[in-house]
Design a protein around this motif. Structure first.
Motif, short mmCIF file in Angstrom:
data_model
loop_
_atom_site.label_atom_id
_atom_site.label_comp_id
_atom_site.label_asym_id
_atom_site.label_seq_id
_atom_site.Cartn_x
_atom_site.Cartn_y
_atom_site.Cartn_z
N LEU A 118 -6.20 8.77 -10.18
CA LEU A 118 -7.41 7.95 -10.34
C LEU A 118 -8.52 8.35 -9.38
CD1 LEU A 118 -5.56 4.52 -10.58
CD2 LEU A 118 -6.27 5.99 -12.48
N GLN A 123 -9.24 -1.15 -4.33
CA GLN A 123 -8.31 -0.65 -3.32
C GLN A 123 -8.90 0.55 -2.57
OE1 GLN A 123 -5.13 -1.81 -2.88
NE2 GLN A 123 -4.60 -2.87 -4.79
N THR A 124 -8.90 0.45 -1.25
CA THR A 124 -9.24 1.62 -0.43
C THR A 124 -8.26 1.66 0.73
OG1 THR A 124 -11.60 1.34 -0.92
CG2 THR A 124 -11.03 2.80 0.90
N LEU A 125 -7.79 2.85 1.04
CA LEU A 125 -6.88 3.01 2.17
C LEU A 125 -7.51 4.00 3.14
CD1 LEU A 125 -3.94 2.12 2.97
CD2 LEU A 125 -3.21 4.33 2.10
N LEU A 168 2.55 2.95 1.66
CA LEU A 168 1.42 2.23 2.26
C LEU A 168 0.82 1.30 1.22
CD1 LEU A 168 -0.06 5.23 4.26
CD2 LEU A 168 1.15 3.24 5.18
N PRO A 169 0.07 0.30 1.66
CA PRO A 169 -0.51 -0.64 0.69
C PRO A 169 -1.49 0.05 -0.24
CG PRO A 169 -1.14 -1.22 2.96
CD PRO A 169 -0.22 -0.06 3.06
N GLY A 170 -1.68 -0.52 -1.40
CA GLY A 170 -2.66 0.01 -2.34
C GLY A 170 -2.04 0.81 -3.47
N VAL A 171 -0.78 0.57 -3.77
CA VAL A 171 -0.13 1.27 -4.89
C VAL A 171 -0.73 0.75 -6.21
CG1 VAL A 171 2.07 1.67 -6.08
CG2 VAL A 171 2.01 1.49 -3.57
N SER A 198 0.38 6.03 -1.59
CA SER A 198 0.31 6.76 -0.32
C SER A 198 1.57 6.40 0.46
CB SER A 198 -0.91 6.33 0.50
OG SER A 198 -2.07 6.30 -0.29
N ARG A 256 -16.70 5.47 -6.21
CA ARG A 256 -15.84 4.45 -5.60
C ARG A 256 -14.93 5.12 -4.57
NH1 ARG A 256 -13.41 3.51 -10.14
NH2 ARG A 256 -11.59 4.64 -9.42
N ASN A 268 -11.79 5.72 -2.52
CA ASN A 268 -10.38 5.37 -2.62
C ASN A 268 -9.61 5.61 -1.33
OD1 ASN A 268 -10.87 7.27 -5.47
ND2 ASN A 268 -10.52 5.07 -5.62
N PHE A 269 -10.00 6.68 -0.64
CA PHE A 269 -9.15 7.16 0.43
C PHE A 269 -10.00 7.75 1.55
CE2 PHE A 269 -5.99 10.09 2.33
CZ PHE A 269 -4.95 9.18 2.51
N THR A 293 -3.19 2.36 9.48
CA THR A 293 -3.83 2.27 8.17
C THR A 293 -4.73 1.05 8.14
OG1 THR A 293 -2.05 0.88 7.26
CG2 THR A 293 -1.85 3.25 6.96
N HIS A 341 -6.56 -1.24 5.18
CA HIS A 341 -6.49 -1.42 3.73
C HIS A 341 -7.49 -2.47 3.27
CE1 HIS A 341 -4.47 -3.21 0.01
NE2 HIS A 341 -4.90 -2.02 -0.34
N TRP A 342 -8.30 -2.08 2.30
CA TRP A 342 -9.24 -3.01 1.66
C TRP A 342 -8.71 -3.29 0.25
CZ3 TRP A 342 -10.52 0.92 4.87
CH2 TRP A 342 -11.49 0.71 5.85
N HIS A 367 -0.90 11.28 0.12
CA HIS A 367 -1.66 10.42 -0.79
C HIS A 367 -1.74 11.14 -2.13
CE1 HIS A 367 -4.74 7.83 -2.43
NE2 HIS A 367 -5.57 8.84 -2.55
#
Lengths: 362, 362
Positions: free
Chosen positions: A247, B237-239, A212-215, A227, B153, B155-156, B229, B231-232, A243
């Motif tokens: 971090l 990055q947030t998924l 999924l995006p956000g690697v 993810s 922050r 993330n997920f 999904t 995605h930001w 996921h």
């Protein structure tokens, strides 16, 4: 302690070796026989710091330990990049192999290891501890046994494996070094969520896997966060989301949603407490009239662990080794198969990441 | 009850109208003034079955209710396909509009409604009740306020909104009929998970949205189950993963993982109990030495609800209407904006599904 316990050699003095050395000492059918490091000073310091018995042999090289005929089985807590080298050698020396996860950099390497184990008649198992927790068996009943109240057809799986790594870890830990553990968070943490998803599908491989995006990667290209989705289209549609991240705040959850019920675990890979682990089970939930509440709330199921899960892992591995030693059976194929499927999915996620999140068929 | 409560007209006798009629009767600044159905028999039966006061006017047509000058505001629990028609008409008749979710079949329709509300100076709000639960405000503090112990922050995000629909529902409910509610489970249930994801990102729209494999539709093409999904990529990055289904055991969970902590709610859209709602908050979690446990376990935070969340929604809406009626302010722009962003993401998921799970930029 049983009369004739399996004698373990620990190859490497990584942090995790402390935990598994303790597990070996707690397992009734295993004994810590030897430990090796690449330097004799390091292994002596490890033995002293961790209060190992005087009787435990210490070796300043891995080869010496593997050449000791007193060693029945080895536990290998080494950087992933050298797994294939040392696991294959151990198998050739007729040592049973308990290998830390991720098992290898890719399934081609793992297949070399599994082939060496098979042709030398030794047992293979990877170090996924949570599979051996009694909680896991308890949840499995609700998934696969024909019990009256069960989860039913599994539709949706969700699992996170994250931990907030320290700046020191992100700077210098082997798990973020491209030459040592190039799979990074995917291999170290994603492995848990992938193994959990496969477990919930009774070890059936997914049809497709997609990142999924956000690697996030570090400057050296090692994965720090990613993810992925795993999709099964047979015998019915199931979607799993995994996921993993170095971090993010620590999280180790697993949600399994089915047609009749759901399971939720907050502390999958490492339970909050050693002696007891729990999960939430919800069954037959409906909204009450006017949709102003539910007919049931999740039931908290507590499962006494008895021995720590890593000890239970060692005990199960040693039990299989005893059975081979005593000529009661050959190596058990179940554990290598679980490892191989997990590695296959890790590989597929990695490949999808490299392809810019394109789906990868399995 | 306040001296001069907002007089509500309920347009339609859907099941959800029972819940909101009760909510209106419980709200201190609102009163149930009238209710309409397309047949006078149906509305009389509804009034009798639900024990409505004799003083509540009953109308055998929606137009009659909208023409009643005594009606300040309307609640519209109608099939999604007719939202635009009746909400626009209500706004033109200067009635404030509380509209059931999903707000419309697409954002173009919603924009017609919002434009009609704006040009007629009436308040708009959609019927997403959980946003008004005090638990939501409590969690928001841990997300956005500069509190010492906060999630950090984000993330997920992970949210499921599923319910096991009965065979009768899947056969005949308006939410599975292409001419009435063509968004199906995505509009009815996915709306919650999408609104929760946007809420956790302070109503910031995602950069891209993609449906995930495993979409199930009925024979008429209405979505019964899907996942997506969000995605930001800014400011970090947030998924988010959302999953909605009419074909799975009831589940309404929300997980928000951040850099310092995480939140978990099991009963987001409809709390288990009316009077109290809880969530799990975990902060500063680490593994203890040897990784044989955690330093902390999730803290269960209980939040007293006071009035039911749907009553709090009506109360907030009525408060905004009072403010307009008493010339203290114009319509509040916050709620229409939240609705519009949610609808935009619903549209994007729908578009991605139609494109075979291709990502859609926003």
């Amino acid at each position: 302690m049983t009369a004739n316990p399996i004698r373990f050699g620990v190859v490497g003095c990584a942090e995790i070796a402390r935990k598994v050395a303790r597990a070996i000492s707690l397992a009734p059918n295993a004994t810590l026989y030897a430990i090796a490091s690449r330097s004799v000073e390091k292994v002596q310091k490890f033995a002293a710091t961790n209060g190992l018995a005087e009787s435990v042999k210490v070796y300043g090289s891995y080869d010496q330990l593997l050449d000791d005929p007193g060693v029945d089985a080895v536990y290998l807590p080494l950087p992933t990049s050298v797994h294939v080298q040392w696991a294959v050698l151990a198998a050739r020396k007729k040592k049973h192999v308990l290998l830390e996860k991720p098992t290898a950099l890719d399934v081609a390497e793992l297949d070399q290891i599994l082939e060496a184990c098979q042709s030398n008649g030794v047992q293979f198992m990877d170090g996924t501890m949570w599979l051996h927790n009694p909680r896991t068996a308890n949840m499995k009943q609700l998934l696969f046994d024909k019990v009256n109240r069960s989860v039913g057809r599994v539709n949706f799986i969700h699992s996170t494996s994250t931990m907030a790594a320290t700046p020191e870890f992100l700077e210098s830990n082997i798990r973020v070094k491209p030459d040592l553990d190039s799979l990074g968070a995917l291999g170290d943490l994603g492995w848990y969520s992938i193994s959990a998803s496969l477990w919930a599908k009774n070890n059936q491989l997914p049809t497709t896997v997609a990142a999924l995006p956000g690697v996030t990667r570090n400057a050296a290209g090692v994965i720090l966060s990613c993810s992925a989705t795993l999709h099964w289209d047979q015998p019915h549609q199931t979607l799993a989301i995994i996921h993993c991240s170095f971090l993010a705040h620590t999280s180790m959850d697993l949600f399994i949603g089915g047609s009749n019920g759901s399971l939720y675990v907050k502390d999958l890979a490492i339970p909050y407490q050693e002696t007891c682990a729990s999960f939430d089970f919800t069954f037959g939930a409906k909204f009450v009239d006017l949709h102003i509440g539910w007919n049931v709330e999740p039931e908290k199921v507590d499962v006494a662990t008895g021995l720590p899960q890593e000890t239970l892992m060692v005990q199960e591995f040693a039990r299989l080794v005893e059975s081979i030693r005593d000529s009661l059976s050959g190596p058990c194929a179940k554990w290598p198969q679980i490892s191989r499927n997990t590695q296959l999915v890790v590989d597929a996620v990695k490949k999808s990441i490299d392809l810019g999140c394109k789906p990868v068929s399995l």
